[in-house]
Design a protein around this motif. Structure first.
Motif, PDB file in Angstrom:
ATOM      1  N   THR A  10       0.905  -1.269   0.288  1.00 37.35           N
ATOM      2  CA  THR A  10      -0.093   0.002  -0.016  1.00 37.35           C
ATOM      3  C   THR A  10       0.976   1.341   0.066  1.00 37.35           C
ATOM      4  N   GLY A  11       0.227   2.478  -0.214  1.00 37.30           N
ATOM      5  CA  GLY A  11       1.097   3.691  -0.343  1.00 37.30           C
ATOM      6  C   GLY A  11       2.410   3.380  -1.031  1.00 37.30           C
ATOM      7  N   VAL A  12       2.094   3.011  -2.336  1.00 37.74           N
ATOM      8  CA  VAL A  12       3.573   2.407  -2.889  1.00 37.74           C
ATOM      9  C   VAL A  12       4.266   3.617  -3.406  1.00 37.74           C
ATOM     10  N   SER A  13       3.835   4.791  -3.446  1.00 42.93           N
ATOM     11  CA  SER A  13       4.580   5.783  -3.922  1.00 42.93           C
ATOM     12  C   SER A  13       5.430   6.534  -2.939  1.00 42.93           C
ATOM     13  N   GLY A  14       5.099   6.000  -1.649  1.00 40.85           N
ATOM     14  CA  GLY A  14       5.659   6.676  -0.622  1.00 40.85           C
ATOM     15  C   GLY A  14       7.287   6.341  -0.520  1.00 40.85           C
ATOM     16  N   ARG A  15       7.896   7.006   0.666  1.00 40.13           N
ATOM     17  CA  ARG A  15       9.183   6.505   0.787  1.00 40.13           C
ATOM     18  C   ARG A  15       9.403   5.126   1.406  1.00 40.13           C
ATOM     19  N   MET A  16       8.485   4.597   2.156  1.00 35.72           N
ATOM     20  CA  MET A  16       8.349   3.416   2.451  1.00 35.72           C
ATOM     21  C   MET A  16       7.897   2.405   1.220  1.00 35.72           C
ATOM     22  N   GLY A  17       6.944   2.662   0.558  1.00 36.15           N
ATOM     23  CA  GLY A  17       6.364   2.128  -0.246  1.00 36.15           C
ATOM     24  C   GLY A  17       7.409   1.761  -1.322  1.00 36.15           C
ATOM     25  N   ASP A  77       1.818  -2.413   4.720  1.00 34.44           N
ATOM     26  CA  ASP A  77       1.294  -1.264   4.807  1.00 34.44           C
ATOM     27  C   ASP A  77       1.858  -0.009   5.696  1.00 34.44           C
ATOM     28  N   PHE A  78       2.514   0.955   5.135  1.00 33.84           N
ATOM     29  CA  PHE A  78       3.131   1.879   5.609  1.00 33.84           C
ATOM     30  C   PHE A  78       2.344   3.239   5.076  1.00 33.84           C
ATOM     31  N   THR A  79       1.393   3.582   5.715  1.00 34.57           N
ATOM     32  CA  THR A  79       0.506   4.648   5.340  1.00 34.57           C
ATOM     33  C   THR A  79       0.279   5.976   6.262  1.00 34.57           C
ATOM     34  N   ALA A  80      -0.980   5.746   6.660  1.00 30.43           N
ATOM     35  CA  ALA A  80      -1.495   6.558   7.693  1.00 30.43           C
ATOM     36  C   ALA A  80      -2.649   6.131   8.330  1.00 30.43           C
ATOM     37  N   PRO A  81      -3.065   6.470   9.668  1.00 29.20           N
ATOM     38  CA  PRO A  81      -3.920   5.807  10.652  1.00 29.20           C
ATOM     39  C   PRO A  81      -5.320   5.594   9.833  1.00 29.20           C
ATOM     40  N   THR A  82      -5.933   6.468   9.441  1.00 32.97           N
ATOM     41  CA  THR A  82      -7.108   6.239   8.795  1.00 32.97           C
ATOM     42  C   THR A  82      -7.240   5.155   7.689  1.00 32.97           C
ATOM     43  N   ALA A  83      -6.135   5.498   6.566  1.00 31.69           N
ATOM     44  CA  ALA A  83      -5.953   4.484   5.763  1.00 31.69           C
ATOM     45  C   ALA A  83      -5.740   2.884   6.218  1.00 31.69           C
ATOM     46  N   ILE A 100       1.463  -4.063   9.414  1.00 30.46           N
ATOM     47  CA  ILE A 100       1.442  -2.381   9.566  1.00 30.46           C
ATOM     48  C   ILE A 100       2.699  -2.020  10.236  1.00 30.46           C
ATOM     49  N   GLY A 101       3.051  -0.970   9.506  1.00 34.70           N
ATOM     50  CA  GLY A 101       4.326  -0.166   9.830  1.00 34.70           C
ATOM     51  C   GLY A 101       3.856   1.245  10.203  1.00 34.70           C
ATOM     52  N   THR A 102       2.646   1.532   9.851  1.00 31.20           N
ATOM     53  CA  THR A 102       2.101   2.987  10.166  1.00 31.20           C
ATOM     54  C   THR A 102       2.154   3.243  11.446  1.00 31.20           C
ATOM     55  N   THR A 103       2.543   4.554  11.710  1.00 25.71           N
ATOM     56  CA  THR A 103       2.720   5.176  13.177  1.00 25.71           C
ATOM     57  C   THR A 103       1.776   6.189  13.357  1.00 25.71           C
ATOM     58  N   ARG A 124       2.083  -5.816  13.807  1.00 22.83           N
ATOM     59  CA  ARG A 124       2.298  -4.163  13.855  1.00 22.83           C
ATOM     60  C   ARG A 124       3.205  -3.741  14.782  1.00 22.83           C
ATOM     61  N   ALA A 125       4.052  -2.981  14.300  1.00 24.33           N
ATOM     62  CA  ALA A 125       5.409  -2.296  15.025  1.00 24.33           C
ATOM     63  C   ALA A 125       5.724  -1.036  14.500  1.00 24.33           C
ATOM     64  N   GLY A 126       5.818  -0.207  15.435  1.00 26.41           N
ATOM     65  CA  GLY A 126       6.142   1.252  15.351  1.00 26.41           C
ATOM     66  C   GLY A 126       7.596   1.164  14.542  1.00 26.41           C
ATOM     67  N   ASN A 127       8.546   0.206  14.896  1.00 26.08           N
ATOM     68  CA  ASN A 127       9.669  -0.074  14.078  1.00 26.08           C
ATOM     69  C   ASN A 127       9.846  -1.500  13.683  1.00 26.08           C
ATOM     70  N   MET A 128      10.330  -1.673  12.380  1.00 25.01           N
ATOM     71  CA  MET A 128      10.438  -3.155  11.996  1.00 25.01           C
ATOM     72  C   MET A 128      11.791  -3.480  11.994  1.00 25.01           C
ATOM     73  N   SER A 129      12.764  -2.675  12.475  1.00 29.56           N
ATOM     74  CA  SER A 129      14.217  -3.328  12.376  1.00 29.56           C
ATOM     75  C   SER A 129      14.721  -3.864  13.647  1.00 29.56           C
TER      76      SER A 129
HETATM   77  N1  LIG Z   1       7.340   0.460  11.417  1.00 29.39           N
HETATM   78  C1  LIG Z   1       8.445   1.189  10.780  1.00 29.39           C
HETATM   79  O1  LIG Z   1       9.434   0.481  10.975  1.00 29.39           O
HETATM   80  C2  LIG Z   1       8.321   2.445  10.169  1.00 29.39           C
HETATM   81  C3  LIG Z   1       7.141   2.955  10.071  1.00 29.39           C
HETATM   82  N2  LIG Z   1       7.040   4.245   9.154  1.00 29.39           N
HETATM   83  C4  LIG Z   1       5.922   4.841   9.288  1.00 29.39           C
HETATM   84  O2  LIG Z   1       5.296   4.414   8.078  1.00 29.39           O
HETATM   85  C5  LIG Z   1       4.422   5.724   7.508  1.00 29.39           C
HETATM   86  C6  LIG Z   1       4.595   6.016   6.218  1.00 29.39           C
HETATM   87  O3  LIG Z   1       6.281   6.656   6.211  1.00 29.39           O
HETATM   88  P1  LIG Z   1       6.647   7.090   4.707  1.00 29.39           P
HETATM   89  O4  LIG Z   1       6.662   6.114   3.784  1.00 29.39           O
HETATM   90  O5  LIG Z   1       7.653   7.801   5.258  1.00 29.39           O
HETATM   91  O6  LIG Z   1       5.441   8.051   4.352  1.00 29.39           O
HETATM   92  P2  LIG Z   1       5.148   8.666   2.815  1.00 29.39           P
HETATM   93  O7  LIG Z   1       4.483  10.002   3.102  1.00 29.39           O
HETATM   94  O8  LIG Z   1       6.367   8.906   2.095  1.00 29.39           O
HETATM   95  O9  LIG Z   1       4.229   7.491   2.168  1.00 29.39           O
HETATM   96  C7  LIG Z   1       3.052   7.382   2.875  1.00 29.39           C
HETATM   97  C8  LIG Z   1       2.239   6.863   1.645  1.00 29.39           C
HETATM   98  O10 LIG Z   1       0.847   6.453   2.107  1.00 29.39           O
HETATM   99  C9  LIG Z   1      -0.071   7.000   1.272  1.00 29.39           C
HETATM  100  N3  LIG Z   1      -1.535   7.482   2.055  1.00 29.39           N
HETATM  101  C10 LIG Z   1      -1.578   8.232   2.934  1.00 29.39           C
HETATM  102  N4  LIG Z   1      -2.611   8.671   3.528  1.00 29.39           N
HETATM  103  C11 LIG Z   1      -3.290   7.600   2.813  1.00 29.39           C
HETATM  104  C12 LIG Z   1      -4.759   7.476   2.708  1.00 29.39           C
HETATM  105  N5  LIG Z   1      -5.708   7.879   3.512  1.00 29.39           N
HETATM  106  N6  LIG Z   1      -4.975   6.362   1.686  1.00 29.39           N
HETATM  107  C13 LIG Z   1      -4.127   5.964   0.996  1.00 29.39           C
HETATM  108  N7  LIG Z   1      -2.988   6.034   0.899  1.00 29.39           N
HETATM  109  C14 LIG Z   1      -2.457   7.030   1.801  1.00 29.39           C
HETATM  110  C15 LIG Z   1       0.468   8.111   0.714  1.00 29.39           C
HETATM  111  O11 LIG Z   1      -0.100   8.764  -0.525  1.00 29.39           O
HETATM  112  P3  LIG Z   1      -0.146  10.413  -0.655  1.00 29.39           P
HETATM  113  O12 LIG Z   1       1.454  10.706  -1.077  1.00 29.39           O
HETATM  114  O13 LIG Z   1      -1.162  10.357  -1.776  1.00 29.39           O
HETATM  115  O14 LIG Z   1      -0.711  11.056   0.464  1.00 29.39           O
HETATM  116  C16 LIG Z   1       2.052   7.627   0.533  1.00 29.39           C
HETATM  117  O15 LIG Z   1       2.233   7.042  -0.759  1.00 29.39           O
HETATM  118  C17 LIG Z   1       4.448   6.505   8.686  1.00 29.39           C
HETATM  119  O16 LIG Z   1       3.395   6.402   9.632  1.00 29.39           O
HETATM  120  C18 LIG Z   1       5.925   6.210   9.190  1.00 29.39           C
HETATM  121  O17 LIG Z   1       5.992   6.751  10.468  1.00 29.39           O
HETATM  122  C19 LIG Z   1       8.377   4.635   8.460  1.00 29.39           C
HETATM  123  C20 LIG Z   1       9.233   4.066   8.579  1.00 29.39           C
HETATM  124  C21 LIG Z   1       9.441   2.755   9.339  1.00 29.39           C
END
Ligand SMILES: NC(=O)C1=CN([C@@H]2O[C@H](COP(=O)(O)OP(=O)(O)OC[C@H]3O[C@@H](n4cnc5c(N)ncnc54)[C@H](OP(=O)(O)O)[C@@H]3O)[C@@H](O)[C@H]2O)C=CC1
Ligand SMILES: O=C(O)C1=N[C@H](C(=O)O)C[C@H](O)C1
Length: 272
Positions: A10-17, A77-83, A100-103, A124-129
Motif C-alpha cells: 500500500t502507499g506504494v509511491s511513498g518513501r517506505m512504499g 502497509d506503511f501509510t497513515a492511521p485512517t488508511a 502494519i508499519g504505520t505510526t 504491527r510495530a512502530g519499528n520493524m528493524s
Molecule cells: N514501522 C516502521 O518500521 C516504520 C514506520 N514508518 C511509518 O510509515 C508511515 C509512512 O511513512 P513514509 O513512507 O515515510 O511516508 P510517505 O508520506 O512517504 O508515504 C505514505 C504513503 O501512504 C499514502 N497514504 C497516505 N494516506 C493515505 C490514505 N488515506 N489512503 C491511501 N494512501 C494513503 C501516501 O499517499 P499520498 O502521497 O497520496 O498521501 C503515500 O504514498 C508513517 O506512519 C511512518 O511513521 C516509516 C518507516 C519505518
C-alpha cells in the motif's frame, strides 16, 4: 522450493512504499502481486515499474483494495492511521495477513483494527528493524535494574517530512521503560515541555522530538542520574532496515493463527 509469497504494497509511491518494492522484488521468497495508492493518485492505472521511472513490472497500480487483495497472501502497509484501519478491515475480509508499519495511531484508532475473532492476522510495530527491537528489550532490562534516581528520557530525530510525534519507536521505547519500572506509561509520560514547566517530576518518562533534513531515524534512551548517564542508542542510516523487517514479518505470517502480533514475536524476542 516453496512458492514465493504473494505480497501487496500500500502507499506504494511513498518513501517506505518504494523501499518495499525494491526489497520484495529482489527477494526469492516473495513476489509483488499488487500495488495500492489512494483514489486520484497520478500512478493509478499505470504499470508500477514505469510509474517509478524504470522497466515495466507487470503490476498495475490500483485504488481497488478488494480486487488487489484477491489471491494475495499478505499486504504490507506503511501509510497513515485512517488508511490503515480501512486496509485492516479489507485484509481481514479477504483472509490476507496485514503487516502494519504505520505510526501515529491513537488508542481509539488501534481499537478499530479488526480482532483475531474476525480472522485478522496482524503484525504491527512502530519499528520493524532488528536493532530497535533489541533496544526495546535492553531498555526494559535497564529500566528494571535502575530506580527512580535515574530520570528516563526518550529522544528521537527524524526527517522534516515526518507528520507524527513522538515517533512510534519512541513510544515503543517509552512503553518498554515503563514496563521495566512496573508503571503505566500514560501515568508518567511527559510529552510536551514549554514555558515554566516546573522541575522534572521524579519517576516520569520524558519524550523529545527533533525534526530536520533527511534524518532516517535516530533514538536515544537516556537514563540520567546525579554523577552519571547511560545512553542506549539506535541509528537507522537506511530505510532498507525497515523494509527488510517488514518482509521478514510478512514471510513469518505463513501458517500462523489469526492474532495481533508484533516484531518481538517475529524475531523470537518475546518473553515467555
Ligand atoms: N514501522 C516502521 O518500521 C516504520 C514506520 N514508518 C511509518 O510509515 C508511515 C509512512 O511513512 P513514509 O513512507 O515515510 O511516508 P510517505 O508520506 O512517504 O508515504 C505514505 C504513503 O501512504 C499514502 N497514504 C497516505 N494516506 C493515505 C490514505 N488515506 N489512503 C491511501 N494512501 C494513503 C501516501 O499517499 P499520498 O502521497 O497520496 O498521501 C503515500 O504514498 C508513517 O506512519 C511512518 O511513521 C516509516 C518507516 C519505518
Ligand atoms: O516516519 C519515519 O520515517 C519513521 N517512522 C517510524 C517511527 O515513527 O518510529 C520508524 C522510523 O523511525 C522511521
Amino acid at each position: 522450493m516453496t512458492k514465493p509469497m504473494g505480497i501487496v504494497v500500500t502507499g506504494v509511491s511513498g518513501r517506505m512504499g518504494r523501499m518495499l518494492v525494491e526489497t520484495i522484488t529482489t527477494s526469492e521468497k516473495a513476489r509483488l502481486v499488487g500495488a495500492l495508492e489512494r483514489a486520484g493518485h497520478a500512478w493509478i492505472g499505470q504499470d508500477l515499474g514505469q510509474a517509478m521511472g524504470s522497466a515495466p513490472m507487470g503490476v498495475m497500480v490500483s485504488d481497488d483494495i478488494a480486487q488487489t487483495l484477491e489471491g494475495a497472501d499478505v499486504v504490507i502497509d506503511f501509510t497513515a492511521p485512517t488508511a490503515t484501519i480501512g486496509f485492516a478491515q479489507a485484509a481481514a475480509r479477504a483472509g490476507v495477513a496485514h503487516v502494519i508499519g504505520t505510526t501515529g495511531m491513537s488508542g481509539a484508532e488501534i481499537a478499530q483494527l479488526p480482532p483475531p475473532s474476525r480472522d485478522a492476522l496482524i503484525v504491527r510495530a512502530g519499528n520493524m528493524s532488528l536493532g530497535v527491537n533489541l533496544l526495546v528489550q535492553l531498555t526494559k532490562q535497564v529500566a528494571a535494574a535502575l530506580d527512580e534516581d535515574y530520570d528516563i528520557e526518550v529522544i528521537e530525530a527524524h526527517h522534516n517530512q515526518k507528520v507524527d510525534a513522538p515517533s512510534g519507536t519512541a513510544l515503543m521505547l517509552g512503553e518498554a521503560a515503563a514496563q521495566g519500572r512496573g508503571v503505566m506509561l500514560e501515568d508518567v509520560s511527559d510529552r510536551a515541555r514549554d514555558g515554566i514547566t516546573g522541575a522534572r517530576q521524579r519517576g516520569h518518562i520524558g519524550f523529545a522530538a527533533i525534526r530536520g533534513g533527511d534524518i532516517v531515524g535516530e533514538h536515544d534512551v537516556l537514563f540520567a542520574a546525579t554523577g552519571e548517564r547511560i545512553i542506549l542508542r539506535h541509528v537507522a542510516s537506511d530505510r532498507s532496515v525497515f523494509a527488510r523487517g517488514a518482509l521478514k514479518a510478512a514471510l513469518w505470517t505463513a501458517g500462523k493463527a489469526p492474532g495481533h502480533y508484533d516484531m518481538l514475536d517475529v524475531l523470537g524476542l518475546s518473553e515467555q
